[in-house]
Motif scaffolding. Structure first.
Motif, PDB file in Angstrom:
ATOM      1  N   ASN A   1     -10.884   5.543   5.089  1.00  6.77           N
ATOM      2  CA  ASN A   1     -11.366   6.898   5.315  1.00  6.77           C
ATOM      3  C   ASN A   1     -12.379   6.944   6.461  1.00  6.77           C
ATOM      4  O   ASN A   1     -12.308   7.797   7.352  1.00  6.77           O
ATOM      5  CB  ASN A   1     -12.014   7.393   4.012  1.00  6.77           C
ATOM      6  CG  ASN A   1     -12.072   8.895   3.977  1.00  6.77           C
ATOM      7  OD1 ASN A   1     -11.436   9.561   4.788  1.00  6.77           O
ATOM      8  ND2 ASN A   1     -12.846   9.428   3.052  1.00  6.77           N
TER       9      ASN A   1
ATOM     10  N   LYS B   1       0.326   5.370  -2.170  1.00 10.11           N
ATOM     11  CA  LYS B   1      -0.789   6.269  -2.497  1.00 10.11           C
ATOM     12  C   LYS B   1      -2.126   5.710  -1.999  1.00 10.11           C
ATOM     13  O   LYS B   1      -3.001   6.444  -1.552  1.00 10.11           O
ATOM     14  CB  LYS B   1      -0.858   6.447  -4.022  1.00 10.11           C
ATOM     15  CG  LYS B   1      -0.429   7.828  -4.464  1.00 10.11           C
ATOM     16  CD  LYS B   1      -0.283   7.949  -5.956  1.00 10.11           C
ATOM     17  CE  LYS B   1      -1.461   7.499  -6.787  1.00 10.11           C
ATOM     18  NZ  LYS B   1      -1.169   7.514  -8.232  1.00 10.11           N
TER      19      LYS B   1
ATOM     20  N   THR C   1      -2.713   6.450   1.634  1.00  8.93           N
ATOM     21  CA  THR C   1      -2.562   7.849   2.028  1.00  8.93           C
ATOM     22  C   THR C   1      -3.899   8.544   1.823  1.00  8.93           C
ATOM     23  O   THR C   1      -4.503   8.433   0.758  1.00  8.93           O
ATOM     24  CB  THR C   1      -1.481   8.527   1.145  1.00  8.93           C
ATOM     25  OG1 THR C   1      -0.306   7.739   1.217  1.00  8.93           O
ATOM     26  CG2 THR C   1      -1.177   9.936   1.609  1.00  8.93           C
ATOM     27  N   LEU C   2      -4.357   9.231   2.850  1.00  9.07           N
ATOM     28  CA  LEU C   2      -5.650   9.909   2.712  1.00  9.07           C
ATOM     29  C   LEU C   2      -5.449  11.344   2.211  1.00  9.07           C
ATOM     30  O   LEU C   2      -4.326  11.781   1.977  1.00  9.07           O
ATOM     31  CB  LEU C   2      -6.394   9.888   4.043  1.00  9.07           C
ATOM     32  CG  LEU C   2      -6.870   8.496   4.485  1.00  9.07           C
ATOM     33  CD1 LEU C   2      -7.690   8.594   5.751  1.00  9.07           C
ATOM     34  CD2 LEU C   2      -7.718   7.813   3.397  1.00  9.07           C
ATOM     35  N   GLU C   3      -6.568  12.062   2.089  1.00 10.85           N
ATOM     36  CA  GLU C   3      -6.520  13.408   1.491  1.00 10.85           C
ATOM     37  C   GLU C   3      -5.550  14.356   2.192  1.00 10.85           C
ATOM     38  O   GLU C   3      -4.999  15.262   1.577  1.00 10.85           O
ATOM     39  CB  GLU C   3      -7.925  14.020   1.506  1.00 10.85           C
ATOM     40  CG  GLU C   3      -8.781  13.500   0.366  1.00 10.85           C
ATOM     41  CD  GLU C   3     -10.213  13.983   0.462  1.00 10.85           C
ATOM     42  OE1 GLU C   3     -10.529  14.716   1.409  1.00 10.85           O
ATOM     43  OE2 GLU C   3     -11.000  13.597  -0.416  1.00 10.85           O
ATOM     44  N   ASP C   4      -5.351  14.161   3.519  1.00 13.01           N
ATOM     45  CA  ASP C   4      -4.466  15.058   4.262  1.00 13.01           C
ATOM     46  C   ASP C   4      -2.985  14.734   4.039  1.00 13.01           C
ATOM     47  O   ASP C   4      -2.107  15.320   4.672  1.00 13.01           O
ATOM     48  CB  ASP C   4      -4.797  15.020   5.758  1.00 13.01           C
ATOM     49  CG  ASP C   4      -4.680  13.624   6.355  1.00 13.01           C
ATOM     50  OD1 ASP C   4      -4.290  12.696   5.606  1.00 13.01           O
ATOM     51  OD2 ASP C   4      -4.969  13.442   7.542  1.00 13.01           O
ATOM     52  N   GLY C   5      -2.724  13.764   3.141  1.00 16.32           N
ATOM     53  CA  GLY C   5      -1.342  13.430   2.806  1.00 16.32           C
ATOM     54  C   GLY C   5      -0.654  12.528   3.812  1.00 16.32           C
ATOM     55  O   GLY C   5       0.557  12.287   3.716  1.00 16.32           O
TER      56      GLY C   5
END
Lengths: 413, 292
Positions: free
Chosen positions: A99, A125, A128-132
């Motif tokens: 991140n 998963k 993969t960051l919050e923005d997908g």
């Protein structure tokens, strides 16, 4: 005269065509930086394979510079290189820092790359960051805990302990049989830090699921998890001598040669252990924290991941390299050589001893996802555990200092 | 007048290569560092904010920093005395022997040619393996200490390695100074019935004061910036017990919260400390030289 002219023209033509052929072969340089000095040979072989493939298929002669700074200095070296405009094209980081590196614009969006389709959903998963979007290629995904010598355990009639009381009893049995229970190798601060990672993970996941969130809001304290120091002190009191003089690699080798029955180390150390003693029977078990077996779980984490520097001059090649890691023909061989766990559908190899051993606990649902703490806090934990071992700090002081370190990290980030 | 300007120009040309390197790699980074000391840059993100003197204010309450300053001061004093004492003794001894001068000079200078990092790792092996081998197999129990783990012993270990490393360099300076002492003075002192110690202390030592000034200056400067040996030998540990100021700054800039701006503020403070101490030392020693 005519003959001479014809000969001259022929020579010129041959030279021109030779020159043209030479011009077609391009050259490129790919800089790769990783923090797996113990796997240098395996990765070097893989890089050579990649270079040969690129030369054969695209006629590009790639010179791969594989750098492996020691893990203690790795982050500093990488940060200096990224800041200094001398960034490697492909570099390794800990998944917990993905991140931060992405926020600083040091990673490339890899979502559209072919390899992502291969990844197991649970592993995908983790990168993969919050923005997908997927920003890294996972390498090490492991369930880790305490390594133990299966032969010593069998000889002493021991089973893996589920509670702290059982662990204490196991230590006594081992000592009665003339074995040292724990291998201690505290020279590098990240090794004692593993004890806090495991104990905090078990305690928090088993009994205090909101502790990390509260710590990030300055509403929690290490006082709530004080009992993690019971098992840490038990390990220190039942360990090999001269721990501060023992590095992680030497510790793995000594453990392999039977210097102790247990070693708080991740499954990533299996390679070093097996190199020192290829016949060793090694297993993985969770570390008990208290008498609640619900806290005795393995730590499941994606640790090492690879990122691509977005401004790389050889970005295309760097992406090819990343995809090649998950190539059906070579991936299993690489992952097996590095004793990594399978992370993608293409990994169809026989798992290593540690992986197989951890699978039993995973099947029983006895694992938790690694806690993500600020790196300033994990660094501080390592330092303080070294101090606890040499007796220059008390548990009370550790609690105060870790609370302060967490609050300071919250303030700054 | 014209020839003087020409002479100056040629002198400037001679020092130009060194001056350019100094400007590029020392002075410009130092000045830009002072700018970053007033920002909250983390050395990682591309943007940062100007925070004025806030970083300098924070230093006052930074316990690990002041602990590292205290540790560095202790190290500087002990290392200065040990390395200069040993270097002077070696230089005096080598100058007094007739045969094998160049052999001993080379032998004692050799450690200085090994970088601090390499010697740190070499000595790490000695402290963690060799000494224990002697203790375990030869019964030399006095060596059975935690040379890296116990803060008191690791201080001794650091001083030993550092003095071993720098002694040869200082020795060469002392040898050069000793060679400048006219033998007539020594002969005169001998005729007057002075013994070895008296001749050294009353005749030779005052005449090599200028070398002492240089060597102490060098030792102070080097000592305050001690990094490589400690980093490789103890990593500043256990915990922060053997952390020097340079290591503390490194930790602040590259580890944990990666606070580059704050770390630069600390290095500015370190610069001021070193600058004032060396200035005082030079003044004091120059005054004493003049008195002679």
């Amino acid at each position: 005269m005519k003959k001479w002219m014809a000969l001259l023209l022929t020579v010129i033509m041959v030279m021109c065509s030779f020159g043209a052929a030479m011009a077609e072969e391009k050259t490129a340089e790919l800089n790769i930086m990783m923090s797996s000095a113990n796997l240098m040979e395996q990765w070097q072989d893989f890089c050579d394979q990649f270079a040969a493939k690129v030369l054969a298929e695209q006629n590009i002669k790639v010179k791969i510079n594989l750098e492996m700074p020691a893990s203690g200095q790795y982050d500093s070296v990488l940060q200096a290189r990224l800041n200094g405009g001398d960034a490697p094209d492909v570099y390794m980081i800990h998944c917990n820092n993905l991140n931060v590196y992405t926020k600083a614009n040091y990673t490339t969006d890899l979502t559209q790359e072919a390899f992502t389709a291969q990844l197991f959903e649970s592993v995908r998963k983790t990168v993969t960051l919050e923005d997908g979007k997927v920003y890294a290629a996972p390498l090490e995904n492991q369930a880790w805990g305490v390594l133990y010598n299966k032969e010593i355990f069998e000889e002493c009639g021991l089973k893996t302990p589920d509670t702290l009381t059982e662990l204490k009893a196991a230590c006594e049995t081992l000592k009665a049989k003339g074995y040292t229970p724990f291998m201690l190798a505290f020279q590098e601060q990240w090794v004692p830090q593993l004890m806090t990672a495991l104990t905090l993970g078990g305690k928090v996941s088993g009994e205090l699921p909101d502790w990390v969130d509260r710590m990030y809001k300055d509403e929690g304290s290490y006082e709530e998890v004080r009992e993690i120091f019971d098992v840490i002190q038990l390990i220190m009191a039942n360990g090999t001598k001269r721990a501060m003089e023992e590095g992680s690699e030497a510790g793995a080798a000594d453990f392999a040669m039977g210097a102790a029955a247990m070693f708080v180390q991740g499954t990533w150390a299996e390679g070093s252990v097996m190199t020192a003693n290829p016949d060793m029977k090694v297993g993985v078990m969770p570390l008990p924290i208290n008498d609640n077996p619900g806290c005795t779980m393995l730590n499941m984490a994606t640790s090492s991941v690879l990122c691509v520097y977005p401004k790389s001059t050889e970005k295309e090649l760097a992406l090819q390299f990343i995809n090649y890691i998950y190539d059906e023909e070579v991936s299993s061989q690489l992952f097996q050589a590095c004793t990594y766990n399978p992370v993608a559908a293409c990994h169809t190899y026989e798992p290593s001893q540690c992986v197989a051993s951890a699978a039993e606990f995973l099947a029983a649902g006895r694992a938790y996802e690694e806690l993500v703490l600020p790196s300033a806090v994990t660094d501080e934990q390592g330092k303080l555990l070294q101090e606890l071992y040499v007796g220059t700090v008390t548990v009370d002081e550790i609690i105060t200092r870790l609370d302060a370190a967490f609050q300071n990290a919250n303030k700054l980030n | 007048m014209k020839s003087k300007a020409k002479q100056n120009l040629s002198l400037l040309l001679f020092v130009a290569p060194a001056l350019i390197v100094y400007l590029l790699f020392k002075l410009i980074p130092a000045i830009s560092g002072m700018f970053y000391a007033m920002t909250d840059w983390n050395g990682f993100y591309q943007d940062f904010q100007f925070v004025g003197f806030a970083n300098f204010g924070e230093i006052f309450t930074d316990k690990p920093f002041w602990h590292s300053v205290w540790f560095t001061l202790k190290f500087v004093v002990v290392n200065l005395l040990l390395s200069n004492g040993a270097a002077l003794a070696l230089a005096y001894y080598i100058e007094s022997i007739r045969k094998g001068k160049s052999f001993f000079r080379t032998a004692y200078y050799l450690p200085n040619m090994i970088s601090g990092v390499i010697s740190g790792y070499m000595w790490m092996f000695i402290f963690t393996k060799v000494l224990y081998y002697f203790a375990d197999n030869w019964g030399w129990a006095f060596l059975d200490h935690s040379w890296i783990g116990d803060p008191n012993y690791s201080f001794i270990a650091i001083v030993i390695v550092s003095a071993w490393n720098s002694c040869g360099y200082l020795m060469i300076i002392y040898i050069a100074a000793l060679q400048g002492v006219s033998p007539q003075y020594i002969e005169a002192a001998q005729l007057d019935g002075g013994n070895g110690w008296q001749i050294f202390w009353k005749v030779v030592f005052p005449m090599i004061r200028h070398a002492l000034t240089i060597c102490i200056f060098w030792s102070l400067n080097n000592g305050f910036q001690m990094f490589d040996t400690v980093y490789t030998l103890t990593g500043g540990g256990p915990g922060r017990a053997t952390q020097t100021v340079a290591l503390n700054i490194f930790e602040e800039a590259f580890q944990g919260n990666i606070r580059y701006g704050y770390a630069t503020a600390k290095s500015t403070v370190l610069f001021l400390i070193v600058f004032s101490i060396t200035l005082l030392q030079l003044r004091f020693m120059k005054m004493q030289e003049e008195e002679l």
